[in-house]
Design a protein around this motif. Structure first.
Motif, mmCIF file in Angstrom:
data_model
loop_
_atom_site.group_PDB
_atom_site.id
_atom_site.type_symbol
_atom_site.label_atom_id
_atom_site.label_comp_id
_atom_site.label_asym_id
_atom_site.label_seq_id
_atom_site.Cartn_x
_atom_site.Cartn_y
_atom_site.Cartn_z
ATOM 1 N N GLY A 145 18.031 58.384 -39.390
ATOM 2 C CA GLY A 145 18.244 57.416 -38.550
ATOM 3 C C GLY A 145 17.165 57.225 -37.371
ATOM 4 N N LYS A 146 16.230 57.946 -37.300
ATOM 5 C CA LYS A 146 14.985 58.082 -36.315
ATOM 6 C C LYS A 146 14.121 57.275 -36.650
ATOM 7 C CE LYS A 146 16.537 62.435 -34.519
ATOM 8 N NZ LYS A 146 16.208 63.847 -34.134
ATOM 9 N N MET A 147 13.555 56.360 -35.737
ATOM 10 C CA MET A 147 12.195 55.418 -35.880
ATOM 11 C C MET A 147 11.076 56.383 -35.916
ATOM 12 S SD MET A 147 10.907 52.464 -33.339
ATOM 13 C CE MET A 147 9.261 52.082 -33.553
ATOM 14 N N VAL A 148 10.153 55.963 -36.913
ATOM 15 C CA VAL A 148 8.945 56.584 -37.260
ATOM 16 C C VAL A 148 7.988 55.601 -37.087
ATOM 17 C CG1 VAL A 148 10.004 58.440 -38.614
ATOM 18 C CG2 VAL A 148 9.389 56.535 -39.770
ATOM 19 N N GLY A 149 6.521 56.128 -36.514
ATOM 20 C CA GLY A 149 5.806 55.257 -36.329
ATOM 21 C C GLY A 149 5.922 54.254 -35.103
ATOM 22 N N LYS A 150 5.093 53.131 -35.291
ATOM 23 C CA LYS A 150 5.586 52.152 -34.188
ATOM 24 C C LYS A 150 6.088 50.862 -34.719
ATOM 25 C CE LYS A 150 0.968 49.927 -34.990
ATOM 26 N NZ LYS A 150 -0.332 49.568 -34.416
ATOM 27 N N MET A 151 6.238 50.125 -33.690
ATOM 28 C CA MET A 151 6.839 48.830 -33.869
ATOM 29 C C MET A 151 5.582 47.816 -34.193
ATOM 30 S SD MET A 151 9.022 46.306 -31.186
ATOM 31 C CE MET A 151 8.045 46.695 -29.753
ATOM 32 N N TYR A 152 5.965 47.067 -35.155
ATOM 33 C CA TYR A 152 4.886 46.079 -35.806
ATOM 34 C C TYR A 152 5.267 44.740 -35.428
ATOM 35 C CZ TYR A 152 3.170 50.242 -38.035
ATOM 36 O OH TYR A 152 2.710 51.554 -38.748
ATOM 37 N N LEU A 153 4.425 43.889 -34.872
ATOM 38 C CA LEU A 153 4.647 42.650 -34.337
ATOM 39 C C LEU A 153 4.026 41.796 -35.311
ATOM 40 C CD1 LEU A 153 4.404 42.515 -30.665
ATOM 41 C CD2 LEU A 153 6.423 42.937 -31.977
ATOM 42 N N GLY A 154 4.556 40.618 -36.106
ATOM 43 C CA GLY A 154 3.905 39.624 -36.704
ATOM 44 C C GLY A 154 3.875 40.036 -38.267
ATOM 45 N N ALA A 155 3.523 39.117 -39.011
ATOM 46 C CA ALA A 155 3.873 39.092 -40.813
ATOM 47 C C ALA A 155 2.460 39.986 -41.149
ATOM 48 C CB ALA A 155 3.899 37.708 -41.214
ATOM 49 N N LYS A 156 2.717 40.534 -42.215
ATOM 50 C CA LYS A 156 1.383 41.270 -42.800
ATOM 51 C C LYS A 156 1.740 40.972 -44.605
ATOM 52 C CE LYS A 156 1.234 44.944 -39.753
ATOM 53 N NZ LYS A 156 0.384 44.069 -38.871
ATOM 54 N N THR A 157 0.946 41.076 -45.216
ATOM 55 C CA THR A 157 0.912 41.092 -46.725
ATOM 56 C C THR A 157 1.642 42.449 -47.234
ATOM 57 O OG1 THR A 157 -1.305 42.132 -47.258
ATOM 58 C CG2 THR A 157 -1.564 39.702 -46.768
ATOM 59 N N GLN A 158 1.937 42.178 -48.543
ATOM 60 C CA GLN A 158 2.774 43.412 -49.332
ATOM 61 C C GLN A 158 1.654 44.470 -49.410
ATOM 62 O OE1 GLN A 158 3.477 42.521 -53.311
ATOM 63 N NE2 GLN A 158 4.279 44.591 -53.968
ATOM 64 N N LYS A 159 0.215 44.332 -49.490
ATOM 65 C CA LYS A 159 -0.763 45.315 -49.597
ATOM 66 C C LYS A 159 -0.969 45.766 -48.019
ATOM 67 C CE LYS A 159 -5.606 46.142 -50.784
ATOM 68 N NZ LYS A 159 -6.778 45.601 -51.103
ATOM 69 N N GLU A 160 -0.838 45.283 -47.015
ATOM 70 C CA GLU A 160 -0.671 45.726 -45.759
ATOM 71 C C GLU A 160 0.431 46.526 -45.465
ATOM 72 O OE1 GLU A 160 -3.350 42.535 -43.296
ATOM 73 O OE2 GLU A 160 -1.405 41.964 -43.657
ATOM 74 N N TRP A 161 1.613 46.363 -45.760
ATOM 75 C CA TRP A 161 2.843 46.664 -45.634
ATOM 76 C C TRP A 161 2.912 48.227 -46.402
ATOM 77 C CZ3 TRP A 161 4.685 46.539 -41.563
ATOM 78 C CH2 TRP A 161 5.365 45.426 -40.429
ATOM 79 N N GLN A 162 2.323 48.028 -47.704
ATOM 80 C CA GLN A 162 2.195 49.138 -48.726
ATOM 81 C C GLN A 162 1.550 50.514 -47.941
ATOM 82 O OE1 GLN A 162 4.120 49.408 -51.704
ATOM 83 N NE2 GLN A 162 3.856 51.601 -50.984
#
Length: 171
Positions: A145-162
């Motif tokens: 339940g711990k946040m990892v990485g950073k907060m992402y603002l805005g939409a991305k493509t499937q490839k970018e999220w992957q």
């Protein structure tokens, strides 16, 4: 006009009051859009949970949802799950707005985004969702339940999220 005012009030409350940062534990108890109880215990079954905060009024949110559905299905074997939080489903007292719920259900059906969608409650607005200034906003949570990485603002493509998911899983 009323809906625009509500959205502006909602955005203002976010910008005044997502204080989450890497390492912070995220706790909540709420309901899924279908009425089932959902808690932070859902994180324990996944190596990584992608939490996508979206609104029914947000074209970029809706545009990325088919990719999020594909991402959710493509990453099941990696124990990665996508979860949505629909920020504009409730009024300031935490009551579900029927029209917003219907709009959300229509969008989910239209986009094939059949993953879990959570109805935010007042406690979530003062915790997990505190300081969310724009949608879509996305965070990742580990099995504790711990946040990892950073907060992402805005939409991305499937490839970018992957790529982001693969990077987080490799750490």
């Amino acid at each position: 006009m009323k809906k625009i005012f509500f959205v502006l009030v909602l955005f203002c409350s976010f910008s005044l009051s997502f204080a989450q940062k890497a390492g912070d534990k995220i706790s909540f108890s709420s309901q899924e859009l279908n009425g089932a109880v959902v808690t932070d215990s859902l994180f324990a079954k996944n190596k990584l949970t992608m939490i996508n905060i979206w609104g029914t009024f947000c074209p970029p949110c809706i545009k990325e949802m088919p990719d999020l559905a594909k991402l959710n299905n493509a990453n099941k074997e990696k124990n990665v799950e996508v979860v949505g939080i629909v920020i504009d489903l409730t009024d300031q007292r935490g009551r579900v707005i029927a029209k917003q719920k219907k709009d959300a259900q229509t969008i989910i059906s239209m986009t094939g985004a059949d993953y879990t969608h959570i109805v935010p409650n007042p406690e979530m607005f003062s915790g997990l969702l505190r300081n969310v200034q724009a949608v879509p906003t996305t965070i990742f949570v580990d099995q504790n339940g711990k946040m990892v990485g950073k907060m992402y603002l805005g939409a991305k493509t499937q490839k970018e999220w992957q790529k982001i998911i693969d990077d987080l899983l490799s750490k």
